[in-house]
Design a protein around this motif. Structure first.
Motif, PDB file in Angstrom:
ATOM      1  N   LYS A  88       0.842  -1.197   0.000  1.00 11.70           N
ATOM      2  CA  LYS A  88       0.000   0.000   0.000  1.00 11.70           C
ATOM      3  C   LYS A  88       0.872   1.239   0.000  1.00 11.70           C
ATOM      4  O   LYS A  88       1.856   1.303   0.709  1.00 11.70           O
ATOM      5  CB  LYS A  88      -0.832   0.071   1.292  1.00 11.70           C
ATOM      6  N   ASP A 109      -1.502  10.714   4.474  1.00 15.52           N
ATOM      7  CA  ASP A 109      -2.937  10.768   4.726  1.00 15.52           C
ATOM      8  C   ASP A 109      -3.506   9.356   4.786  1.00 15.52           C
ATOM      9  O   ASP A 109      -3.826   8.745   3.766  1.00 15.52           O
ATOM     10  CB  ASP A 109      -3.599  11.570   3.592  1.00 15.52           C
ATOM     11  N   TYR A 110      -3.639   8.824   6.011  1.00 18.17           N
ATOM     12  CA  TYR A 110      -4.127   7.454   6.151  1.00 18.17           C
ATOM     13  C   TYR A 110      -5.624   7.326   5.961  1.00 18.17           C
ATOM     14  O   TYR A 110      -6.147   6.226   5.968  1.00 18.17           O
ATOM     15  CB  TYR A 110      -3.717   6.881   7.512  1.00 18.17           C
ATOM     16  N   ASP A 111      -6.318   8.420   5.825  1.00 18.75           N
ATOM     17  CA  ASP A 111      -7.751   8.336   5.573  1.00 18.75           C
ATOM     18  C   ASP A 111      -8.041   8.145   4.093  1.00 18.75           C
ATOM     19  O   ASP A 111      -9.110   7.698   3.721  1.00 18.75           O
ATOM     20  CB  ASP A 111      -8.456   9.610   6.057  1.00 18.75           C
ATOM     21  N   GLY A 126      -0.272  -7.950   6.971  1.00 16.96           N
ATOM     22  CA  GLY A 126      -1.530  -7.211   7.016  1.00 16.96           C
ATOM     23  C   GLY A 126      -1.339  -5.708   6.960  1.00 16.96           C
ATOM     24  O   GLY A 126      -2.105  -4.996   6.332  1.00 16.96           O
ATOM     25  N   ASP A 127      -0.280  -5.213   7.603  1.00 10.61           N
ATOM     26  CA  ASP A 127      -0.058  -3.772   7.636  1.00 10.61           C
ATOM     27  C   ASP A 127       0.368  -3.228   6.288  1.00 10.61           C
ATOM     28  O   ASP A 127      -0.031  -2.134   5.904  1.00 10.61           O
ATOM     29  CB  ASP A 127       1.068  -3.440   8.635  1.00 10.61           C
ATOM     30  N   TYR A 128       1.240  -3.963   5.593  1.00 11.50           N
ATOM     31  CA  TYR A 128       1.862  -3.383   4.410  1.00 11.50           C
ATOM     32  C   TYR A 128       1.322  -3.866   3.078  1.00 11.50           C
ATOM     33  O   TYR A 128       1.402  -3.141   2.090  1.00 11.50           O
ATOM     34  CB  TYR A 128       3.379  -3.639   4.442  1.00 11.50           C
ATOM     35  N   ILE A 129       0.818  -5.103   3.011  1.00  9.77           N
ATOM     36  CA  ILE A 129       0.427  -5.644   1.715  1.00  9.77           C
ATOM     37  C   ILE A 129      -1.033  -5.323   1.410  1.00  9.77           C
ATOM     38  O   ILE A 129      -1.897  -5.503   2.252  1.00  9.77           O
ATOM     39  CB  ILE A 129       0.627  -7.182   1.669  1.00  9.77           C
ATOM     40  N   MET A 130      -1.254  -4.842   0.189  1.00  8.79           N
ATOM     41  CA  MET A 130      -2.612  -4.482  -0.216  1.00  8.79           C
ATOM     42  C   MET A 130      -3.299  -5.678  -0.862  1.00  8.79           C
ATOM     43  O   MET A 130      -4.399  -6.053  -0.475  1.00  8.79           O
ATOM     44  CB  MET A 130      -2.517  -3.348  -1.230  1.00  8.79           C
TER      45      MET A 130
END
Lengths: 342, 287
Positions: free
Chosen positions: A171, A182-184, A323-327
């Motif tokens: 991601k 911008d995490y939103d 989970g945190d990094y892979i889209m």
């Protein structure tokens, strides 16, 4: 003193010599021209021969046995059925997509197709009007099947090689005008780079694909290449029927479920002929299976049981990184024929 | 054979006759031709396979959670045995009329979140929620200094005694009402009840009237058609939305501290009281 006749003869000889050397010169000129012509002709023949040879063997395999050339045509096509996976718009244009019916078939000029999914044949990427978006996507503990068909041509028995390639995309969030991330906002997919080697290793070792599942255990991991012999069934009219190939995918929730055969939850793989396929994968690269692993390069089931709480946290941390990094992942199955030499 | 030899000889002669640059050009051309001649047909051989592909989504893990003071695990929050009869050790033996309890909201990849407090109403406590000022007192909070700091006027300090390392941590907060940015102060005023209770002997919270009846969605959601529920056992929901992250940690993480103030001033309570259950929930803002 020469007689007139001698002078004439000398002159004639001289003339003749000149004439001969003219002839020689002409001959040389013609010879050179002929050599030039001949060598270009030879080269042209060589090119024609090689290209036609290639034409005969395009989409086919050529076997060489003792100097004989034997060629066989590609003995199958692939078929998938169902609807589009909901993220399949990310597949590049080389993949033939569903247009009508609910079937896609490979052909000589459409060699790559979309892997269609159905309600009971998907990688949590099936979406219809009833599906909740929250139920899509995979996480530790997810498992399921992905199916495709090998459609025969003329040969009833063939040997194929399966190569399943998983390409993860991470991601990337946009930055706001003041430089903050911008995490939103919606992230966009980015291919993994050189610095993401460990992350790629986590994905490769935690999200597993197998060719068989007996209801309890998975076997025949699709890791690099797996060969299989297929005998197509015949219907009443003697026509060869497509062979269904089921790929079982699983993301073990805990380290115990992945490798420990005395695990209370139930391990996914058994030891067969002295090898547990998942443990073997762990030992290929323990640092790419457990985040922050240090120590022995070959772990046994006993080693893992003795150090379970530490190693289990490392397994979970690797999962958390995925989970945190892979889209998303692109899963590509390549089927190629293996010809026997006889 | 002879002709071949002659041919070779001629080529040799021709070759020797060329200038150096012409020799280089001729060799280069020959190599390129050879490469093309071999390369193109071989490439055709490599496409004897078939492919199918799909795209699989990876779900993100939970990125928000509740913790105790000093970012300790949520189990360390202790709201048990609130002593309403405690008095200060001064000459008047002043009654202590409130207790403060520190908790934090921590996570990553978020800019805004919602907080909800759901509780039973057996005990007639008043509840207030304050946001710890992590901007002005960043050093105090992040370094967890173990001496009570001096703070400006308008501030009070909540203490958290860690059961893990024995230290006491200090969390300064403004007592004035929070402004619209919801970044500090009394955020009770920025939230509201989701279900309100009204009635003669009802227990109020903050300034709300509580109304639980069979008609509200919360009752039917919790109890369906069952209506014989003790009114003080039925949960009361209070919520504040859109709280911005203020306590950044690293690139993606954050820790925001809050103080839950429980008050019993002017209430006739003794330690022989009932028990309430209180749930604090946090989630990423949905809009």
């Amino acid at each position: 003193m020469y007689a007139f006749g001698e002078v004439e003869i000398i002159a004639k000889i001289r003339n003749a010599e000149g004439h001969i050397s003219n002839i020689d010169a002409n001959k040389n000129k013609r010879r050179t021209a002929f050599i030039k012509f001949a060598s270009s002709a030879v080269l042209l023949c060589l090119i024609i021969f090689v290209y036609t040879f290639a034409w005969f063997t395009m989409n086919k395999n050529a076997d060489v046995a003792g100097g004989d050339m034997k060629s066989a045509s590609l003995p199958f096509e692939l078929k998938t059925e169902g609807t589009e996976g909901f993220l399949d718009s990310c597949l590049d244009s080389s993949y033939k997509r569903l247009d009508s019916d609910s079937v896609v078939l490979t052909t000589a000029d459409g060699q790559s197709i979309q892997w269609l999914v159905t309600k009971d044949n998907n990688a949590n990427n099936y979406k219809d009007s009833d599906t909740n978006e929250d139920d899509t996507g995979i996480h530790p503990g997810s498992h399921g099947v992905l199916r495709f068909w090998i459609v025969p041509k003329e040969q009833q028995t063939i040997k194929v090689n399966y190569n399943l390639k998983i390409t993860p995309y991470k991601k990337q969030y946009p930055t706001t005008t003041d430089g903050k991330t911008d995490y939103d906002a919606k992230p966009s997919p980015v291919a993994l780079g050189e610095s993401d080697k460990t992350l790629a290793a986590y994905v490769d070792s935690h999200i597993l694909f197998f060719r068989h599942h007996d209801g309890k255990y998975y076997s025949d991991m699709l890791d690099d290449d797996l060969e299989e012999e297929i005998k197509f069934a015949e219907n009443n009219d003697g026509e060869l029927q497509p062979c269904e190939v089921t790929v079982y995918w699983v993301w073990p929730e805990t380290l115990g479920e992945a490798v420990l055969e005395n695990s209370s939850k139930g391990v996914i793989c058994q030891t067969i002929n002295g090898t547990n396929e998942v443990l073997k994968k762990l030992n290929k690269d323990p640092g790419g299976f457990l985040k922050g692993y240090y120590g022995e390069s070959k772990l046994t089931q006993d080693d893992i049981t003795k150090n379970y709480s530490r190693l289990s946290i490392q397994y979970n941390n690797a999962d958390e990184d995925i989970g945190d990094y892979i889209m998303f992942l692109m899963a590509e199955m390549t089927v190629s024929p293996i010809n026997s030499v006889n | 054979m002879v002709k071949f030899k002659e041919l070779m000889k001629t080529i040799q002669l021709k070759w020797n006759g060329l200038s150096r640059s012409k020799k280089i050009q001729a060799s280069a051309a020959a190599v390129v031709t050879l490469v093309l001649v071999i390369g193109l047909p071989v490439f055709a051989w490599f496409t004897s396979e078939r492919k199918t592909a799909t795209v699989i989504k990876i779900n993100a893990p939970t990125t928000i959670k509740i913790g105790a003071g000093n970012e300790e695990p949520v189990e360390m929050i202790d709201l048990s045995n609130i002593n309403v009869e405690e008095r200060l050790d001064d000459e008047n033996k002043t009654r202590i009329t409130e207790g403060t309890y520190v908790f934090c909201v921590t996570g990553k990849y978020l800019s805004k979140y919602d907080l909800q407090i759901a509780r039973t109403t057996n005990i007639d406590f008043d509840y207030e929620l304050y946001r710890v000022d992590s901007k002005t007192y960043e050093d105090v909070i992040s370094k967890g200094i173990t001496e009570k700091p001096t703070v400006g006027s308008g501030y009070e300090i909540a203490e958290y005694k860690s059961g893990l390392d024995g230290n006491t941590y200090y969390y300064p907060y403004q007592t004035s009402n929070s402004t619209d940015d919801k970044m500090q102060g009394n955020v009770t005023v920025k939230g509201g009840f989701l279900n309100a209770k009204a009635g003669e002997n009802s227990h109020t919270i903050g300034k709300g009237e509580e109304n639980i009846g069979g008609g509200t969605t919360f009752h039917t959601h919790n109890y369906s058609s069952y209506d014989k529920v003790n009114e003080y056992a039925e949960p009361l929901y209070w919520q504040v939305t859109g709280l911005p992250v203020t306590g950044q940690v690293g690139d993606v993480g954050f820790v925001d501290y809050y103080v839950l103030k429980i008050k019993w001033e002017n209430k006739n309570l003794t330690n022989n009281k009932e028990t309430d259950m209180l749930y604090i929930t946090a989630r990423k803002s949905v809009d």
